[in-house]
Design a protein around this motif. Structure first.
Motif, PDB file in Angstrom:
ATOM      1  N   ARG A 231      35.000  10.779 -31.968  1.00 15.97           N
ATOM      2  CA  ARG A 231      33.585  11.019 -31.704  1.00 15.97           C
ATOM      3  C   ARG A 231      33.422  11.390 -30.238  1.00 15.97           C
ATOM      4  O   ARG A 231      34.295  11.104 -29.406  1.00 15.97           O
ATOM      5  N   PRO A 232      32.318  12.037 -29.899  1.00 13.06           N
ATOM      6  CA  PRO A 232      32.104  12.402 -28.490  1.00 13.06           C
ATOM      7  C   PRO A 232      32.130  11.162 -27.604  1.00 13.06           C
ATOM      8  O   PRO A 232      31.573  10.115 -27.949  1.00 13.06           O
ATOM      9  N   TYR A 233      32.792  11.276 -26.489  1.00 15.22           N
ATOM     10  CA  TYR A 233      32.923  10.166 -25.536  1.00 15.22           C
ATOM     11  C   TYR A 233      31.844  10.320 -24.470  1.00 15.22           C
ATOM     12  O   TYR A 233      31.782  11.339 -23.788  1.00 15.22           O
ATOM     13  N   ASP A 234      30.964   9.344 -24.370  1.00 10.35           N
ATOM     14  CA  ASP A 234      29.881   9.378 -23.393  1.00 10.35           C
ATOM     15  C   ASP A 234      30.182   8.385 -22.283  1.00 10.35           C
ATOM     16  O   ASP A 234      29.988   7.176 -22.446  1.00 10.35           O
ATOM     17  N   PRO A 235      30.679   8.860 -21.139  1.00 12.71           N
ATOM     18  CA  PRO A 235      31.080   7.930 -20.076  1.00 12.71           C
ATOM     19  C   PRO A 235      29.916   7.140 -19.493  1.00 12.71           C
ATOM     20  O   PRO A 235      30.125   6.090 -18.902  1.00 12.71           O
ATOM     21  N   ALA A 236      28.692   7.635 -19.685  1.00 16.22           N
ATOM     22  CA  ALA A 236      27.545   6.932 -19.131  1.00 16.22           C
ATOM     23  C   ALA A 236      27.169   5.704 -19.949  1.00 16.22           C
ATOM     24  O   ALA A 236      26.592   4.750 -19.422  1.00 16.22           O
ATOM     25  N   THR A 237      27.484   5.698 -21.242  1.00 15.73           N
ATOM     26  CA  THR A 237      27.073   4.589 -22.105  1.00 15.73           C
ATOM     27  C   THR A 237      28.238   3.821 -22.714  1.00 15.73           C
ATOM     28  O   THR A 237      28.038   2.725 -23.241  1.00 15.73           O
ATOM     29  N   ASP A 238      29.435   4.377 -22.678  1.00 15.23           N
ATOM     30  CA  ASP A 238      30.572   3.727 -23.322  1.00 15.23           C
ATOM     31  C   ASP A 238      31.346   2.794 -22.398  1.00 15.23           C
ATOM     32  O   ASP A 238      32.263   2.108 -22.845  1.00 15.23           O
ATOM     33  N   LEU A 239      31.012   2.779 -21.113  1.00 16.59           N
ATOM     34  CA  LEU A 239      31.734   1.967 -20.144  1.00 16.59           C
ATOM     35  C   LEU A 239      30.816   0.933 -19.507  1.00 16.59           C
ATOM     36  O   LEU A 239      29.640   1.204 -19.263  1.00 16.59           O
ATOM     37  N   VAL A 240      31.359  -0.246 -19.225  1.00 11.62           N
ATOM     38  CA  VAL A 240      30.613  -1.282 -18.492  1.00 11.62           C
ATOM     39  C   VAL A 240      31.533  -1.921 -17.465  1.00 11.62           C
ATOM     40  O   VAL A 240      32.749  -2.001 -17.677  1.00 11.62           O
ATOM     41  N   PRO A 241      30.971  -2.389 -16.342  1.00 13.14           N
ATOM     42  CA  PRO A 241      31.791  -3.105 -15.366  1.00 13.14           C
ATOM     43  C   PRO A 241      31.946  -4.569 -15.770  1.00 13.14           C
ATOM     44  O   PRO A 241      30.983  -5.215 -16.177  1.00 13.14           O
ATOM     45  N   LEU A 242      33.175  -5.066 -15.658  1.00 14.30           N
ATOM     46  CA  LEU A 242      33.456  -6.474 -15.923  1.00 14.30           C
ATOM     47  C   LEU A 242      34.293  -7.036 -14.787  1.00 14.30           C
ATOM     48  O   LEU A 242      35.147  -6.343 -14.237  1.00 14.30           O
ATOM     49  N   CYS A 243      34.080  -8.298 -14.460  1.00 11.01           N
ATOM     50  CA  CYS A 243      34.951  -8.948 -13.488  1.00 11.01           C
ATOM     51  C   CYS A 243      36.319  -9.134 -14.145  1.00 11.01           C
ATOM     52  O   CYS A 243      36.447  -9.114 -15.377  1.00 11.01           O
ATOM     53  N   PRO A 244      37.378  -9.316 -13.355  1.00  8.47           N
ATOM     54  CA  PRO A 244      38.723  -9.462 -13.942  1.00  8.47           C
ATOM     55  C   PRO A 244      38.832 -10.591 -14.965  1.00  8.47           C
ATOM     56  O   PRO A 244      39.515 -10.454 -15.980  1.00  8.47           O
ATOM     57  N   ASN A 245      38.140 -11.711 -14.726  1.00 11.05           N
ATOM     58  CA  ASN A 245      38.226 -12.831 -15.670  1.00 11.05           C
ATOM     59  C   ASN A 245      37.626 -12.474 -17.028  1.00 11.05           C
ATOM     60  O   ASN A 245      38.229 -12.713 -18.082  1.00 11.05           O
ATOM     61  N   CYS A 246      36.414 -11.893 -17.008  1.00 15.11           N
ATOM     62  CA  CYS A 246      35.767 -11.549 -18.274  1.00 15.11           C
ATOM     63  C   CYS A 246      36.522 -10.436 -18.989  1.00 15.11           C
ATOM     64  O   CYS A 246      36.637 -10.440 -20.219  1.00 15.11           O
ATOM     65  N   HIS A 247      37.049  -9.478 -18.219  1.00 17.19           N
ATOM     66  CA  HIS A 247      37.795  -8.395 -18.841  1.00 17.19           C
ATOM     67  C   HIS A 247      39.039  -8.938 -19.543  1.00 17.19           C
ATOM     68  O   HIS A 247      39.379  -8.528 -20.659  1.00 17.19           O
ATOM     69  N   ARG A 248      39.686  -9.875 -18.894  1.00 14.22           N
ATOM     70  CA  ARG A 248      40.873 -10.486 -19.507  1.00 14.22           C
ATOM     71  C   ARG A 248      40.483 -11.263 -20.764  1.00 14.22           C
ATOM     72  O   ARG A 248      41.172 -11.209 -21.790  1.00 14.22           O
ATOM     73  N   ALA A 249      39.353 -11.977 -20.677  1.00 14.77           N
ATOM     74  CA  ALA A 249      38.904 -12.769 -21.824  1.00 14.77           C
ATOM     75  C   ALA A 249      38.577 -11.876 -23.014  1.00 14.77           C
ATOM     76  O   ALA A 249      38.911 -12.200 -24.165  1.00 14.77           O
ATOM     77  N   VAL A 250      37.925 -10.746 -22.766  1.00 12.05           N
ATOM     78  CA  VAL A 250      37.574  -9.813 -23.840  1.00 12.05           C
ATOM     79  C   VAL A 250      38.814  -9.366 -24.592  1.00 12.05           C
ATOM     80  O   VAL A 250      38.806  -9.249 -25.827  1.00 12.05           O
ATOM     81  N   HIS A 251      39.901  -9.139 -23.863  1.00 14.36           N
ATOM     82  CA  HIS A 251      41.116  -8.596 -24.483  1.00 14.36           C
ATOM     83  C   HIS A 251      42.107  -9.663 -24.930  1.00 14.36           C
ATOM     84  O   HIS A 251      43.241  -9.342 -25.287  1.00 14.36           O
ATOM     85  N   THR A 252      41.689 -10.937 -24.950  1.00 12.68           N
ATOM     86  CA  THR A 252      42.586 -11.961 -25.478  1.00 12.68           C
ATOM     87  C   THR A 252      42.660 -11.895 -26.998  1.00 12.68           C
ATOM     88  O   THR A 252      43.563 -12.488 -27.597  1.00 12.68           O
ATOM     89  N   ARG A 253      41.715 -11.220 -27.626  1.00 12.13           N
ATOM     90  CA  ARG A 253      41.817 -10.997 -29.071  1.00 12.13           C
ATOM     91  C   ARG A 253      42.300  -9.575 -29.320  1.00 12.13           C
ATOM     92  O   ARG A 253      41.776  -8.622 -28.747  1.00 12.13           O
ATOM     93  N   ARG A 254      43.313  -9.437 -30.168  1.00  9.18           N
ATOM     94  CA  ARG A 254      43.913  -8.144 -30.469  1.00  9.18           C
ATOM     95  C   ARG A 254      44.155  -8.010 -31.971  1.00  9.18           C
ATOM     96  O   ARG A 254      44.403  -9.020 -32.628  1.00  9.18           O
ATOM     97  N   PRO A 255      44.078  -6.801 -32.497  1.00 12.99           N
ATOM     98  CA  PRO A 255      43.835  -5.550 -31.784  1.00 12.99           C
ATOM     99  C   PRO A 255      42.361  -5.272 -31.487  1.00 12.99           C
ATOM    100  O   PRO A 255      42.046  -4.404 -30.712  1.00 12.99           O
TER     101      PRO A 255
END
Length: 277
Positions: A231-255
Motif C-alpha cells: 500500500r502507499p507509504y505515507d511518511p507523515a502518518t505512518d511514523l511516530v517518535p518513541l523513546c528507546p525504552n518504549c520502542h524496545r517494549a513495542v518490539h518485545t512481541r514478535r512477529p
C-alpha cells in the motif's frame, strides 16, 4: 557569520541526509554565502544549495543542479513512490511562512523534470542574532531540502542487524523494516512533524539530557513486513517518535509488535500515570 558556522551546518546536514557533505564559502557577491553539495558527487554532478543573506533579516536558499548532473537527474526521475512521497513530505515540512518556489509547481506534487528545476526558499523577519538566524535557516530549510534530494538519489545507511532479529521465519522482511526505520530522512521528517516527545510515554529526552538527548527513535505504526498487499507509504502518518525504552517494549512481541495502547495498558497496570494519549 556563515563561514564560522560551517561545521555545525555540516553536522546537521550529514545527520539529516545520511550523506557526506561538501561546502565552500561563497564570496562572489556583496555578502558572504555558502554553497553545499553531496561530497561524492561534487558541485558539478549533483544538486547544489546556495545559502545567502537576503534583505535586512532574511536568507535566500536556492537548490539547483550542476552542469553535469544529467545522470543523477535520471536516477532521481526513476525513484520509487515511497522515496518520492518522503522527499515531497520533507520539502512540505518547511514552514508556510517561508516563501517557497518549486519551479512554479505545488509543494505537495512537484517533480524534477529537467536540470533546470530549481527550488528557491526565502525566509524573512528572522531573529536579530546573526548566528541564531544561520542555525535556524540551515536546520529548517537547508536540511529538509538536501534530505529530500538524498532520498530521491537513494543514499542509504547500512546498519548491521542484531542477531536476535534473525531468529524467526521472515527475518529478511523484518531486516528491511529495521533499515527503513533507521533511514535518517524518516527520522528527520518524523521529528519535524511530531517533535521529539515519545508518543507512548510522553518523555522528551532533550528536555532531560540537553544536547546529548537526541536519542528519540522512529517507529512504523504498521510494520511493513506484515502487510498482505503493498500500500502507499505515507511518511507523515505512518511514523511516530518513541523513546528507546518504549520502542524496545513495542518490539518485545514478535512477529506482530505491540500497539502503543498495548504498551500504555501494561504501563498503567504497573502504576504508571503519565504519558501521551
Amino acid at each position: 557569520m556563515i563561514a564560522g558556522r560551517q561545521e555545525k551546518i555540516r553536522a546537521e546536514l550529514e545527520a539529516g541526509t545520511g550523506a557526506a557533505i561538501g561546502m565552500a564559502v561563497d564570496q562572489s557577491g556583496i555578502r558572504t554565502g555558502l554553497r553545499l553539495w553531496f561530497d561524492d558527487l561534487d558541485d558539478r554532478h549533483g544538486p547544489v544549495v546556495e545559502m545567502k543573506p537576503f534583505g535586512m533579516r532574511g536568507y535566500r536558499v536556492t537548490l539547483g543542479f550542476g552542469k553535469f548532473a544529467g545522470e543523477v537527474i535520471r536516477q532521481i526521475q526513476a525513484a520509487g513512490p515511497d522515496d518520492v512521497g518522503l522527499a515531497r513530505a520533507l520539502v512540505n515540512s518547511i514552514e508556510e511562512t517561508v516563501d517557497l518556489d518549486l519551479s512554479g509547481q505545488p509543494r505537495s506534487d512537484w517533480v524534477i523534470d529537467s536540470g533546470a528545476f530549481r527550488i528557491t526558499a526565502t525566509a524573512r523577519g528572522l531573529v536579530a542574532d546573526p548566528d541564531e538566524a544561520v542555525t535556524l535557516v540551515s536546520r529548517d530549510i537547508v536540511v529538509p531540502l538536501m534530505a529530500a534530494m538524498a532520498e530521491l538519489i537513494g543514499y542509504d545507511v547500512i546498519v548491521e542487524e542484531e542477531a536476535e532479529e534473525a531468529a524467526y521465519e521472515g527475518a529478511i522482511l523484518v531486516s528491511t523494516v529495521r533499515r527503513r526505520e533507521r533511514n535518517p530522512r524518516n527520522r528527520l521528517l518524523c521529528i519535524r512533524l511530531h517533535g521529539e516527545r515519545c508518543q507512548c510515554c510522553g518523555f522528551e529526552p532533550k528536555s532531560f539530557y540537553g544536547e546529548i538527548g537526541g536519542i528519540i527513535e522512529v517507529h512504523h505504526l504498521e510494520a511493513l513486513s506484515l502487510l498482505d498487499t503493498p500500500r502507499p507509504y505515507d511518511p507523515a502518518t505512518d511514523l511516530v517518535p518513541l523513546c528507546p525504552n518504549c520502542h524496545r517494549a513495542v518490539h518485545t512481541r514478535r512477529p506482530v509488535p505491540f500497539s502503543l495502547e498495548d504498551v500504555r495498558k501494561h504501563m498503567r497496570t504497573s502504576g504508571w500515570k503519565g504519558g501521551s494519549e
